[in-house]
Design an enzyme around this catalytic site. Sequence first.
Site, PDB file in Angstrom:
ATOM      1  N   SER A 214      -2.904  -7.653   2.636  1.00 19.30           N
ATOM      2  CA  SER A 214      -3.318  -7.782   4.061  1.00 19.30           C
ATOM      3  C   SER A 214      -3.805  -9.044   4.665  1.00 19.30           C
ATOM      4  CB  SER A 214      -4.183  -6.488   4.202  1.00 19.30           C
ATOM      5  OG  SER A 214      -3.997  -5.312   3.966  1.00 19.30           O
TER       6      SER A 214
ATOM      7  N   ARG B 276      -1.656  -6.286  -8.496  1.00 18.73           N
ATOM      8  CA  ARG B 276      -0.569  -7.255  -7.809  1.00 18.73           C
ATOM      9  C   ARG B 276      -0.359  -8.193  -9.191  1.00 18.73           C
ATOM     10  NH1 ARG B 276      -2.997  -7.724  -2.301  1.00 18.73           N
ATOM     11  NH2 ARG B 276      -4.693  -8.410  -3.821  1.00 18.73           N
TER      12      ARG B 276
ATOM     13  N   LYS C  37     -16.512  -8.136   5.992  1.00 23.06           N
ATOM     14  CA  LYS C  37     -15.051  -8.402   6.057  1.00 23.06           C
ATOM     15  C   LYS C  37     -14.702  -8.975   7.563  1.00 23.06           C
ATOM     16  CE  LYS C  37     -12.871  -7.001   1.979  1.00 23.06           C
ATOM     17  NZ  LYS C  37     -11.661  -6.409   1.115  1.00 23.06           N
TER      18      LYS C  37
ATOM     19  N   HIS D 296       0.820  -1.276   0.071  1.00 23.70           N
ATOM     20  CA  HIS D 296       0.071  -0.078  -0.064  1.00 23.70           C
ATOM     21  C   HIS D 296       0.761   1.135  -0.038  1.00 23.70           C
ATOM     22  CE1 HIS D 296      -3.113  -2.593   2.179  1.00 23.70           C
ATOM     23  NE2 HIS D 296      -3.620  -2.277   0.984  1.00 23.70           N
TER      24      HIS D 296
END
Length: 163
Positions: free
Chosen positions: A133, A95, A41, A17
Amino acid sequence: MRVGLYPGTFDPITLGHMDIIRRATRLVDKLVIGVAINRDKGPLFSLEERVTMIEHECTELSAQTGVEIVAHPFENLLIDCAQDVGAQMIIRGLRAVADFEYEYQMVGMNRQLNDSIETVFLMAEAQHQAIASKLVKEIARLGGDVSKFVTPRVNAEVRARFD
């Protein structure tokens, strides 16, 4: 003034990040870090904790670059958040190819909702492409060392949750 919005849950904020944030400062005068409130989440860190982590991690970068960096919690549509903060662009980090497929759909939907806000993709640097994460939390939960993936301050916060 060029305003960009970089959204995510940042649970926790990672070196990946930070790489995208650092590179995004070259594109904007003000960077809003949109901290998503995603009750589904079940985040490890509260919204307030995530905002505080972002503010701590971005203070020095903001001073170095002269770009105002602010954390902004949001729970509405991303495109509405972008409008709310006056962003002309949404910044997304990629990514892998799987990220692009998902993001491609999102861009199409967002353009239908408001075609005046552009989406800019920044590829993660090679050393950060595997960092997520979710994986950081899983490694920490299982007793692994996550210091290669987060800053020392965030590492301490993560370790405190699992020690």
